[in-house]
Design a protein around this motif. Structure first.
Motif, short mmCIF file in Angstrom:
data_model
loop_
_atom_site.label_atom_id
_atom_site.label_comp_id
_atom_site.label_asym_id
_atom_site.label_seq_id
_atom_site.Cartn_x
_atom_site.Cartn_y
_atom_site.Cartn_z
N UNK A 81 -37.57 48.85 33.11
CA UNK A 81 -36.35 48.85 33.90
C UNK A 81 -35.18 48.20 33.19
N UNK A 82 -35.35 47.93 31.88
CA UNK A 82 -34.34 47.25 31.07
C UNK A 82 -33.51 48.30 30.35
N UNK A 83 -32.53 48.86 31.05
CA UNK A 83 -31.74 49.95 30.48
C UNK A 83 -30.48 49.40 29.80
N UNK A 84 -29.97 50.19 28.86
CA UNK A 84 -28.75 49.82 28.16
C UNK A 84 -27.58 50.66 28.64
N UNK A 85 -26.40 50.05 28.67
CA UNK A 85 -25.18 50.78 29.04
C UNK A 85 -24.48 51.27 27.77
N UNK B 137 -25.26 62.54 33.31
CA UNK B 137 -24.30 61.45 33.49
C UNK B 137 -24.65 60.25 32.61
N UNK B 138 -23.66 59.69 31.94
CA UNK B 138 -23.87 58.48 31.17
C UNK B 138 -24.32 57.35 32.10
N UNK B 139 -25.17 56.44 31.62
CA UNK B 139 -25.69 55.38 32.49
C UNK B 139 -24.62 54.62 33.25
N UNK B 140 -23.54 54.24 32.57
CA UNK B 140 -22.50 53.46 33.25
C UNK B 140 -21.81 54.29 34.33
N UNK B 141 -21.52 55.56 34.04
CA UNK B 141 -20.85 56.41 35.03
C UNK B 141 -21.72 56.61 36.26
N UNK B 142 -23.00 56.85 36.05
CA UNK B 142 -23.90 57.08 37.18
C UNK B 142 -24.00 55.84 38.07
N UNK B 143 -24.15 54.67 37.46
CA UNK B 143 -24.29 53.46 38.26
C UNK B 143 -22.97 53.08 38.93
N UNK B 144 -21.85 53.29 38.26
CA UNK B 144 -20.54 53.04 38.89
C UNK B 144 -20.40 53.85 40.17
N UNK B 145 -20.77 55.13 40.10
CA UNK B 145 -20.68 55.99 41.28
C UNK B 145 -21.73 55.59 42.32
N UNK C 160 -30.24 45.30 32.24
CA UNK C 160 -31.07 44.11 32.09
C UNK C 160 -30.42 42.97 31.34
N UNK C 161 -29.83 43.27 30.17
CA UNK C 161 -29.32 42.16 29.36
C UNK C 161 -28.10 41.51 29.99
N UNK C 162 -27.45 42.19 30.95
CA UNK C 162 -26.30 41.61 31.63
C UNK C 162 -26.70 40.78 32.85
N UNK C 163 -27.74 41.22 33.57
CA UNK C 163 -28.15 40.48 34.76
C UNK C 163 -29.09 39.33 34.42
N UNK C 164 -29.84 39.46 33.34
CA UNK C 164 -30.89 38.48 33.05
C UNK C 164 -30.38 37.05 32.90
N UNK C 165 -29.25 36.82 32.20
CA UNK C 165 -28.80 35.43 32.05
C UNK C 165 -28.52 34.72 33.37
N UNK C 166 -28.29 35.48 34.44
CA UNK C 166 -27.98 34.85 35.73
C UNK C 166 -29.22 34.64 36.61
N UNK C 167 -30.37 35.17 36.19
CA UNK C 167 -31.58 35.09 37.01
C UNK C 167 -32.22 33.71 36.87
N UNK D 153 -33.52 51.46 19.12
CA UNK D 153 -34.53 50.41 18.97
C UNK D 153 -33.92 49.09 18.52
N UNK D 154 -32.96 49.17 17.62
CA UNK D 154 -32.29 47.95 17.13
C UNK D 154 -31.51 47.29 18.25
N UNK D 155 -30.74 48.08 19.01
CA UNK D 155 -29.94 47.54 20.11
C UNK D 155 -30.83 46.90 21.17
N UNK D 156 -31.90 47.60 21.52
CA UNK D 156 -32.78 47.07 22.55
C UNK D 156 -33.44 45.79 22.08
N UNK D 157 -33.86 45.77 20.82
CA UNK D 157 -34.47 44.57 20.25
C UNK D 157 -33.49 43.39 20.31
#
Length: 485
Positions: A256-260, A275-283, A310-317, A357-361
């Motif tokens: 469930x750790x998706x990238x924007x 739909x790009x991930x950011x566009x879909x979630x914005x809508x 994931x990488x945006x919400x995780x620091x606040x959890x 793979x590099x970005x996710x890592x």
């Protein structure tokens, strides 16, 4: 060592450019393959279908509940070793006591329950199943995958396994990545109450023994994995508000750790596939009336959609969360417009896959507890082979055991986990399936399992000739390929 890595990279690039990527549709991973749904009709593809047009198996739980419960049992045993008890083997359907909290179509939401009297450790699992984000693609989803939007045909029982802890399976019927908090309206045509469903399930379970629990593990795969990231703190806050401060809430987020990130090739946003991930979630967040954890909301005021990544919400959890994520997630590649359909992969696509793979890592490097194999797949803990995959010699069950043990050790002696018990595991090799314990490549037509070497031979690749061209002994090259070194 760098020379060897460059050699293998160039070798794999050559193979993939000419013959198609490992794990493409013709060569599907899996030691025990799940039954595949037939592809949708062209009519639905032209109409902008949602989950139904995915070649991926996002709803494996419903299709094979027996297998899913077997994996839940293995998960429970990995986290909480315990002796077997004689229990009721059926999980019974319970509708929520609060009947105003519903599935998309207004039918009552609910959960499947397996009791274990006196247990101090509880497991709640959130089902996955993608989402829809406007009236058109939600209508299509309702026509073709109604059980993900309605409880009208849910069976009264589901066959389970002999578990030694209470387990609750919450079917996904809100289509909102477990985030919605809005009732049905004339404009939307549907209710979106994913976050409310989780809250109401927890409230119901407090009357069934959860109030006496020591640990509550909220787990989920795919959209359910993102749902864990969004809801683990709200669940902890709910229990705290009700005075149950001794219940430790933890999360297990699988796939469930998706990238924007930017798509490989941009397309108009018509459905959840294009739909790009950011566009879909914005809508989606507007359509669902979605809610996100308060600390993340405050960090992204006006742009709360960020909290679905994931990488945006995780620091606040605040709650402990173990993240499980393939480095080359098929669902991520699909929304990024990398469609692995058995056709040769172009050089630009291959570079994009490697960069993913590099970005996710990079986004996972600061996550204390995680397991990230360099494989091309989607979902881990619901699959038969999840206990076999290893990262740096450690299996996921072992890593989960070490994670659970770390809480015990820290509370007793304030010590870090002992040596040989790692909880931060991420592959460093750079391409899909470079980890030799990845799900076995399987010829979809014959069912034949192949290792990497067999796959290359099957595709007509002359390993011996390639080794000679590189000035290497063929046995050395074969050894490097088979070991993933």
């Amino acid at each position: 060592m760098m020379t060897a890595i460059r050699l293998i990279c160039s070798l794999m690039l050559l193979v993939l450019m000419h013959y198609g990527v490992l794990g493409a549709r013709r060569f599907r991973g899996g030691r025990n393959p799940q039954p595949r749904r037939a592809p949708p009709s062209p009519t639905y593809r032209e109409r902008g279908d949602t989950t139904e047009s995915f070649p991926l198996d996002f709803t494996a739980v419903e299709e094979n509940m027996d297998n899913f419960m077997k994996q839940v049992k293995n998960l429970a045993q990995s986290l909480y070793p315990c002796s077997a008890q004689k229990l009721d083997y059926d999980m019974k359907l319970h509708f929520l006591e609060n009947s105003s909290v519903t599935c998309n179509d207004g039918t009552p939401a609910g959960y499947y329950m397996k009791e274990s009297l006196g247990s101090r450790r509880w497991l709640i699992f959130l089902e996955g199943g993608w989402y829809c984000f406007n009236k058109e693609n939600c209508d299509s989803r309702y026509e073709t995958m109604r059980r993900l939007m309605s409880s009208s045909k849910w069976p009264q029982t589901k066959t389970g396994q002999n578990l030694c802890l209470p387990a609750w399976f919450i079917p996904y019927c809100s289509s909102d990545v477990w985030s919605g908090a809005s009732a049905k309206t004339d404009q939307s045509g549907y209710a979106f109450m994913g976050s409310l469903i989780i809250q109401e399930v927890v409230k119901d379970l407090l009357t069934k023994g959860l109030d006496k629990a020591k640990v509550l593990l909220l787990a989920g795969s795919s959209a359910g994995g993102t749902g864990v990231l969004l809801n683990v703190d709200p669940v902890a806050d709910l229990l705290e508000r009700r005075g149950h401060t001794t219940v430790q809430v933890r999360g297990l987020a699988d796939s469930g750790w998706f990238l924007d990130n930017k798509q490989y090739r941009s397309t108009d946003c018509h459905d959840t596939v294009s739909c790009a991930p950011t566009d879909a979630i914005r809508r989606g967040i507007k359509y669902w009336g979605g809610v996100v954890p308060e600390r993340c909301r405050l960090a992204h005021l006006g742009e709360e959609w960020n909290c679905f990544f994931g990488y945006r919400v995780f620091p606040s959890i605040k709650s402990p969360v173990f993240v499980v994520q393939w480095l080359f997630d098929e669902a991520q590649l699909t929304v990024d417009n990398i469609h692995l359909t058995g056709q040769p992969v172009q050089e630009g696509q291959w570079r994009y896959i490697q960069n993913l793979g590099i970005e996710l890592r990079n986004t996972l490097k600061d996550v204390p507890a995680m397991f990230a194999p360099a494989c091309l797949s989607h979902e881990i803990i619901t699959r038969n082979y999840w206990i076999d995959v290893q990262v740096k010699g450690t299996s996921l069950p072992r890593a989960l055991y070490c994670w659970d043990r770390s809480f015990y050790d820290n509370s007793r002696n304030n010590k870090a986990p002992p040596k040989g018990c790692p909880v931060h595991l991420i592959d460093s090799c750079p391409w899909p399936h470079c980890n030799p314990t990845c799900p076995t490549i399987r010829d979809q037509f014959t069912g034949q399992e192949m290792n990497v070497i067999q796959f290359l031979m099957h595709m007509g690749f002359d390993v011996q000739k390639m080794a000679q061209q590189q000035g290497m002994d063929p046995s050395k090259l074969l050894g490097m390929l088979s070991s993933g070194s």
